[in-house]
Motif scaffolding. Structure first.
Motif, PDB file in Angstrom:
ATOM      1  N   VAL A  90      -6.989   0.599  -0.410  1.00  0.00           N
ATOM      2  CA  VAL A  90      -7.324   1.013  -1.778  1.00  0.00           C
ATOM      3  C   VAL A  90      -6.121   0.790  -2.686  1.00  0.00           C
ATOM      4  N   LEU A  91      -4.931   1.120  -2.205  1.00  0.00           N
ATOM      5  CA  LEU A  91      -3.716   0.933  -2.994  1.00  0.00           C
ATOM      6  C   LEU A  91      -3.473  -0.550  -3.272  1.00  0.00           C
ATOM      7  N   ARG A  92      -3.680  -1.411  -2.272  1.00  0.00           N
ATOM      8  CA  ARG A  92      -3.523  -2.856  -2.482  1.00  0.00           C
ATOM      9  C   ARG A  92      -4.502  -3.360  -3.553  1.00  0.00           C
ATOM     10  N   GLN A  93      -5.746  -2.914  -3.476  1.00  0.00           N
ATOM     11  CA  GLN A  93      -6.744  -3.323  -4.468  1.00  0.00           C
ATOM     12  C   GLN A  93      -6.355  -2.846  -5.867  1.00  0.00           C
ATOM     13  N   PHE A  94      -5.876  -1.609  -5.945  1.00  0.00           N
ATOM     14  CA  PHE A  94      -5.479  -1.086  -7.247  1.00  0.00           C
ATOM     15  C   PHE A  94      -4.282  -1.856  -7.803  1.00  0.00           C
ATOM     16  N   ARG A  95      -3.301  -2.158  -6.969  1.00  0.00           N
ATOM     17  CA  ARG A  95      -2.144  -2.939  -7.431  1.00  0.00           C
ATOM     18  C   ARG A  95      -2.576  -4.307  -7.940  1.00  0.00           C
ATOM     19  N   ALA A  96      -3.471  -4.965  -7.210  1.00  0.00           N
ATOM     20  CA  ALA A  96      -3.967  -6.283  -7.643  1.00  0.00           C
ATOM     21  C   ALA A  96      -4.678  -6.162  -8.984  1.00  0.00           C
ATOM     22  N   TRP A  97      -5.522  -5.135  -9.130  1.00  0.00           N
ATOM     23  CA  TRP A  97      -6.215  -4.904 -10.403  1.00  0.00           C
ATOM     24  C   TRP A  97      -5.206  -4.674 -11.520  1.00  0.00           C
ATOM     25  N   PHE A  98      -4.188  -3.848 -11.260  1.00  0.00           N
ATOM     26  CA  PHE A  98      -3.199  -3.517 -12.281  1.00  0.00           C
ATOM     27  C   PHE A  98      -2.397  -4.754 -12.679  1.00  0.00           C
ATOM     28  N   SER A 103      -1.180  -8.907 -16.686  1.00  0.00           N
ATOM     29  CA  SER A 103      -1.019 -10.303 -17.067  1.00  0.00           C
ATOM     30  C   SER A 103      -1.979 -10.693 -18.181  1.00  0.00           C
ATOM     31  N   ALA A 104      -3.123 -10.018 -18.278  1.00  0.00           N
ATOM     32  CA  ALA A 104      -4.094 -10.313 -19.341  1.00  0.00           C
ATOM     33  C   ALA A 104      -3.648  -9.732 -20.674  1.00  0.00           C
ATOM     34  N   GLY A 105      -2.792  -8.727 -20.644  1.00  0.00           N
ATOM     35  CA  GLY A 105      -2.313  -8.105 -21.883  1.00  0.00           C
ATOM     36  C   GLY A 105      -3.315  -7.106 -22.421  1.00  0.00           C
ATOM     37  N   PRO A 106      -2.946  -6.431 -23.495  1.00  0.00           N
ATOM     38  CA  PRO A 106      -3.827  -5.402 -24.061  1.00  0.00           C
ATOM     39  C   PRO A 106      -5.086  -6.014 -24.665  1.00  0.00           C
ATOM     40  N   THR A 107      -6.154  -5.250 -24.582  1.00  0.00           N
ATOM     41  CA  THR A 107      -7.396  -5.657 -25.221  1.00  0.00           C
ATOM     42  C   THR A 107      -7.616  -4.773 -26.431  1.00  0.00           C
TER      43      THR A 107
END
Length: 109
Positions: A90-98, A103-107
């Motif tokens: 779960v932590l790995r998935q959350f880190r990847a999501w974060f 990298s996408a920047g603010p929306t």
């Protein structure tokens, strides 16, 4: 030992998991310490609070410390762990999501 806020500044963020009904008003304690942001998990609800200039906390929609994170973003991973999911996965998935979110920047809403 005495607390010296010039030498020992408050943390940027306090995270509180409420599992019992305490008589302490912890938000007031955090406010007196000058903690600018508190995340509070109570039952299945995660709420972010930001400290106002009047030393009170108001609910905020996104984190000040991590501006791209909202309570709903953290609730699902927390629920997965609570349901017995493997924490490291779960932590790995959350880190990847974060990382992807960073990298996408603010929306702009």
């Amino acid at each position: 030992r005495r607390l010296d806020q010039r030498r020992d500044p408050p943390p940027d963020l306090a995270i509180e998991v409420d599992v019992t009904n305490s008589s302490l008003n912890r938000l007031a304690i955090y406010a007196r310490l000058g903690v600018p942001e508190v995340w509070r998990l109570e039952d299945a609800t995660l709420t972010f609070f930001g400290l106002t200039p009047r030393q009170r906390y108001n609910e905020i929609p996104v984190s000040v410390a991590l501006p791209l994170v909202a309570p709903a973003d953290l609730l699902q991973p927390l629920q997965l762990v609570g349901q017995g999911a493997e924490e490291n996965g779960v932590l790995r998935q959350f880190r990847a999501w974060f990382r992807q979110r960073m990298s996408a920047g603010p929306t702009i809403p």
